[in-house]
Design a protein around this motif. Sequence first.
Motif, PDB file in Angstrom:
ATOM      1  N   HIS A   4     -66.550  16.409  32.794  1.00 16.97           N
ATOM      2  CA  HIS A   4     -66.452  17.856  32.626  1.00 16.97           C
ATOM      3  C   HIS A   4     -65.949  18.519  33.900  1.00 16.97           C
ATOM      4  O   HIS A   4     -66.517  18.342  34.976  1.00 16.97           O
ATOM      5  CB  HIS A   4     -67.804  18.441  32.224  1.00 16.97           C
ATOM      6  CG  HIS A   4     -68.138  18.145  30.811  1.00 16.97           C
ATOM      7  ND1 HIS A   4     -68.632  16.932  30.406  1.00 16.97           N
ATOM      8  CD2 HIS A   4     -68.008  18.885  29.700  1.00 16.97           C
ATOM      9  CE1 HIS A   4     -68.804  16.944  29.107  1.00 16.97           C
ATOM     10  NE2 HIS A   4     -68.442  18.119  28.652  1.00 16.97           N
ATOM     11  N   SER A   7     -63.517  25.246  35.237  1.00 18.78           N
ATOM     12  CA  SER A   7     -62.364  26.092  35.563  1.00 18.78           C
ATOM     13  C   SER A   7     -62.886  27.500  35.790  1.00 18.78           C
ATOM     14  O   SER A   7     -63.481  28.103  34.895  1.00 18.78           O
ATOM     15  CB  SER A   7     -61.347  26.094  34.421  1.00 18.78           C
ATOM     16  OG  SER A   7     -60.829  24.807  34.218  1.00 18.78           O
ATOM     17  N   ARG A  46     -60.054  24.735  39.665  1.00 20.05           N
ATOM     18  CA  ARG A  46     -60.583  23.633  38.874  1.00 20.05           C
ATOM     19  C   ARG A  46     -61.449  22.772  39.790  1.00 20.05           C
ATOM     20  O   ARG A  46     -60.995  22.354  40.859  1.00 20.05           O
ATOM     21  CB  ARG A  46     -59.446  22.826  38.269  1.00 20.05           C
ATOM     22  CG  ARG A  46     -58.663  23.637  37.253  1.00 20.05           C
ATOM     23  CD  ARG A  46     -57.573  22.822  36.585  1.00 20.05           C
ATOM     24  NE  ARG A  46     -56.926  23.601  35.566  1.00 20.05           N
ATOM     25  CZ  ARG A  46     -55.703  24.129  35.678  1.00 20.05           C
ATOM     26  NH1 ARG A  46     -54.995  23.933  36.768  1.00 20.05           N
ATOM     27  NH2 ARG A  46     -55.196  24.828  34.683  1.00 20.05           N
ATOM     28  N   THR A  56     -72.350  25.351  36.807  1.00 18.28           N
ATOM     29  CA  THR A  56     -71.914  26.336  35.816  1.00 18.28           C
ATOM     30  C   THR A  56     -72.914  27.480  35.719  1.00 18.28           C
ATOM     31  O   THR A  56     -72.545  28.655  35.752  1.00 18.28           O
ATOM     32  CB  THR A  56     -71.739  25.660  34.439  1.00 18.28           C
ATOM     33  OG1 THR A  56     -70.735  24.656  34.557  1.00 18.28           O
ATOM     34  CG2 THR A  56     -71.329  26.651  33.375  1.00 18.28           C
ATOM     35  N   LEU A  66     -65.815  31.529  33.813  1.00 21.53           N
ATOM     36  CA  LEU A  66     -65.448  30.116  33.871  1.00 21.53           C
ATOM     37  C   LEU A  66     -65.470  29.476  32.496  1.00 21.53           C
ATOM     38  O   LEU A  66     -65.966  30.054  31.528  1.00 21.53           O
ATOM     39  CB  LEU A  66     -66.373  29.363  34.831  1.00 21.53           C
ATOM     40  CG  LEU A  66     -67.875  29.401  34.548  1.00 21.53           C
ATOM     41  CD1 LEU A  66     -68.276  28.315  33.574  1.00 21.53           C
ATOM     42  CD2 LEU A  66     -68.629  29.250  35.849  1.00 21.53           C
ATOM     43  N   SER A  67     -64.969  28.282  32.448  1.00 16.59           N
ATOM     44  CA  SER A  67     -65.046  27.457  31.239  1.00 16.59           C
ATOM     45  C   SER A  67     -65.214  26.006  31.672  1.00 16.59           C
ATOM     46  O   SER A  67     -64.914  25.642  32.810  1.00 16.59           O
ATOM     47  CB  SER A  67     -63.788  27.615  30.378  1.00 16.59           C
ATOM     48  OG  SER A  67     -62.653  27.129  31.058  1.00 16.59           O
ATOM     49  N   THR A  69     -64.087  22.131  30.733  1.00 20.03           N
ATOM     50  CA  THR A  69     -62.998  21.440  30.057  1.00 20.03           C
ATOM     51  C   THR A  69     -63.185  19.942  30.226  1.00 20.03           C
ATOM     52  O   THR A  69     -63.419  19.470  31.344  1.00 20.03           O
ATOM     53  CB  THR A  69     -61.644  21.834  30.695  1.00 20.03           C
ATOM     54  OG1 THR A  69     -61.541  23.256  30.727  1.00 20.03           O
ATOM     55  CG2 THR A  69     -60.476  21.255  29.932  1.00 20.03           C
TER      56      THR A  69
END
Length: 143
Positions: A4, A7, A46, A56, A66-67, A69
């Motif tokens: 994981h 971003s 990233r 996170t 954020l995300s 990915t």
Amino acid sequence: MTVHQISVFLENRAGQLSEITQVLADNAIDMRAISIAETADYGVLRLIVDQPQKATTLLLEHGFILSMTPVTVVAVPDQPGGLAPVLKLLAEANIDIEYMYSLFTHTDGKAYMVFRVSDDEGFAATLTAHGISPVGTEELGIQ
């Protein structure tokens, strides 16, 4: 096998990167990789860290957008031309690379490359067919 990636969307202003790395440092979160892409209006940071869930949560608490990915990490020989065979496999399988970058980690003569590709399943199948195993979180020290 995926890892994981976080971003984080950044305003183009001085100090954003410093704020993020300080939050991570203050909470004993170790960065494994970092990459920054920017446009005129914003940047995308990233990160791969050793504690992605904790990172996170903390970054969201500090107001960052954020995300998460999934990305694939591949070990390649840490020598001239070590990456070329993997890139050739992707080309032959007609799999586009959306972006890639390297991890800080180098062990046992291996370098680690992070790939975000257009076809994750095709990439995994191509690697497996050629005896290459994606690197898992355990090998990278990620919780």
